[in-house]
Design a protein around this motif. Structure first.
Motif, mmCIF file in Angstrom:
data_model
loop_
_atom_site.group_PDB
_atom_site.id
_atom_site.type_symbol
_atom_site.label_atom_id
_atom_site.label_comp_id
_atom_site.label_asym_id
_atom_site.label_seq_id
_atom_site.Cartn_x
_atom_site.Cartn_y
_atom_site.Cartn_z
ATOM 1 N N UNK A 1 0.832 -1.191 0.000
ATOM 2 C CA UNK A 1 0.000 0.000 0.000
ATOM 3 C C UNK A 1 0.875 1.252 0.000
ATOM 4 N N UNK A 2 0.286 2.353 -0.448
ATOM 5 C CA UNK A 2 1.001 3.626 -0.420
ATOM 6 C C UNK A 2 1.043 4.134 1.024
ATOM 7 N N UNK A 3 2.184 4.737 1.409
ATOM 8 C CA UNK A 3 2.433 5.012 2.819
ATOM 9 C C UNK A 3 2.804 6.452 3.126
ATOM 10 N N UNK B 1 0.939 11.847 1.317
ATOM 11 C CA UNK B 1 -0.026 12.150 0.265
ATOM 12 C C UNK B 1 -0.600 10.878 -0.363
ATOM 13 N N UNK B 2 -0.545 9.757 0.390
ATOM 14 C CA UNK B 2 -1.077 8.485 -0.106
ATOM 15 C C UNK B 2 -2.549 8.576 -0.520
ATOM 16 N N UNK B 3 -3.410 9.295 0.252
ATOM 17 C CA UNK B 3 -4.818 9.388 -0.174
ATOM 18 C C UNK B 3 -4.988 10.047 -1.545
ATOM 19 N N UNK B 4 -4.148 11.038 -1.819
ATOM 20 C CA UNK B 4 -4.246 11.714 -3.122
ATOM 21 C C UNK B 4 -3.760 10.777 -4.227
ATOM 22 N N UNK C 1 3.132 1.545 -14.320
ATOM 23 C CA UNK C 1 3.101 2.725 -13.451
ATOM 24 C C UNK C 1 3.157 2.387 -11.969
ATOM 25 N N UNK C 2 2.478 1.311 -11.568
ATOM 26 C CA UNK C 2 2.382 0.965 -10.152
ATOM 27 C C UNK C 2 3.719 0.852 -9.433
ATOM 28 N N UNK D 1 6.752 2.032 -10.126
ATOM 29 C CA UNK D 1 7.485 3.295 -10.033
ATOM 30 C C UNK D 1 6.825 4.283 -9.075
ATOM 31 N N UNK D 2 5.508 4.310 -9.043
ATOM 32 C CA UNK D 2 4.820 5.225 -8.138
ATOM 33 C C UNK D 2 4.974 4.774 -6.684
ATOM 34 N N UNK D 3 4.974 3.457 -6.455
ATOM 35 C CA UNK D 3 5.154 2.955 -5.087
ATOM 36 C C UNK D 3 6.570 3.216 -4.583
ATOM 37 N N UNK D 4 7.558 3.098 -5.465
ATOM 38 C CA UNK D 4 8.937 3.383 -5.055
ATOM 39 C C UNK D 4 9.091 4.868 -4.738
ATOM 40 N N UNK D 5 8.469 5.725 -5.541
ATOM 41 C CA UNK D 5 8.508 7.162 -5.270
ATOM 42 C C UNK D 5 7.830 7.476 -3.938
ATOM 43 N N UNK D 6 6.698 6.858 -3.696
ATOM 44 C CA UNK D 6 5.966 7.053 -2.443
ATOM 45 C C UNK D 6 6.821 6.641 -1.246
ATOM 46 N N UNK D 7 7.480 5.487 -1.377
ATOM 47 C CA UNK D 7 8.342 4.992 -0.295
ATOM 48 C C UNK D 7 9.539 5.915 -0.093
#
Length: 323
Positions: free
Chosen positions: A3-5, A8-11, A30-31, A33-39
């Motif tokens: 999960x995104x952590x 700004x995870x809700x956005x 996309x998933x 790369x976006x999760x790595x950026x989020x982390x």
């Protein structure tokens, strides 16, 4: 799936929902790369309350080990996310600058008829042991999946993400939703391939009666790209140990085989090229013409059509005259 952590995870979830609703979300591309950026943001900016320009700029800076193209692939989803926020007045962060795309010189692998025969012979002879559901499903799916790539020229991602609602078993057509550049297009299959899909559908239904994906993995999820690569390598190793090929080469083979058959067709060549372009999901005819400039099999066609005339103009020289 993690999960995104970040703060700004809700956005992010809203952004993904928007892209899904508009048919412009590719989880496989996309998933991750976006999760790595989020982390990255969570670890490096643990006290942040919102997305900042520093987060975006530091992440999107081209790394020393990257080419322009690899950097583009890594940061594109972040660029889209930031643009989404900006257009809605949610954030003042500016989208990153995307590196200029580099043109790659790529010579596709051309299969011989014997290699094709041996490859599908191996597909039809996958081991039955251990006698588990996953092994049975693999034996059923792999021969059909790779024959679909070979006979239609669709991208591996397009085949993996096919939903049952995208396959018209009665008419023998495919609705390709998840394509490169998000361009939806339709494909009419050869009658033999359409019949094979119908047979596959009747058998796989026993394991997945209400499946969403036409080629389901356990849990009714799409197979990951590693599944395609792993199965292709295993089968290809039984065909050749010294020649490198990938599953994507079936797409190139489809294009070049069609083009080679049209040599000498005159004005109808351009019409057929247009049909091929639409079938392969190319946004421009130039993308399809590119295959003509690099088609490996063209040399054999030219040799077949011109060798006799060339030999008349330039007689063969005897060995003793060559010294």
């Amino acid at each position: 799936m993690r999960e995104y952590e970040s703060c700004f995870a809700p956005i992010i979830r809203d952004f993904i929902a928007y892209r899904l609703a508009s048919g412009r979300w590719n989880e496989a591309s996309y998933g991750p790369n976006l999760r790595v950026f989020d982390r990255y943001c969570k670890v490096n900016y643990p006290d942040a309350q919102e997305l900042t320009q520093e987060m975006v700029d530091n992440w999107c800076t081209k790394r020393g080990s990257e080419t322009n193209n690899s950097c583009r692939s890594r940061i594109y989803v972040v660029y889209s996310f930031v643009k989404y926020l900006s257009e809605r007045g949610i954030s003042r962060v500016q989208p990153p600058e995307i590196p200029r795309k580099e043109r790659r010189i790529f010579i596709p692998y051309v299969f011989t008829e014997e290699e094709i025969r041996l490859f599908f012979q191996a597909c039809d002879s996958l081991p039955e042991i251990p006698r588990t559901a996953n092994v049975r499903i693999r034996r059923i799916t792999v021969p059909v999946f790779f024959r679909l790539l070979y006979s239609s020229g669709i991208r591996t991602t397009e085949a993996r993400l096919l939903r049952t609602t995208d396959v018209d078993l009665e008419q023998g057509g495919l609705n390709i939703r998840y394509s490169k550049g998000h361009d939806q297009h339709y494909i009419v299959l050869h009658d033999s391939m359409a019949e094979l899909l119908r047979r596959y559908d009747r058998i796989i239904w026993k394991w997945f009666p209400d499946r969403e994906y036409f080629f389901p993995a356990p849990g009714d999820r799409p197979h990951p790209h590693t599944w395609v690569e792993k199965n292709f390598r295993r089968i290809w190793s039984t065909v050749s140990t010294d020649r490198h090929a990938t599953a994507y080469a079936f797409r190139h083979h489809y294009a070049t085989s069609n083009i080679n058959r049209w040599i000498g067709e005159g004005f109808s060549f351009e019409d057929r090229l247009a049909y091929l372009s639409k079938s392969m999901g190319h946004t421009t005819l130039e993308s399809t013409r590119y295959y003509y400039t690099i088609v490996p099999g063209l040399s054999q066609v030219l040799l077949k059509k011109t060798e006799a005339g060339f030999n008349e103009l330039v007689p063969e020289v005897a060995d003793e005259d060559r010294e």
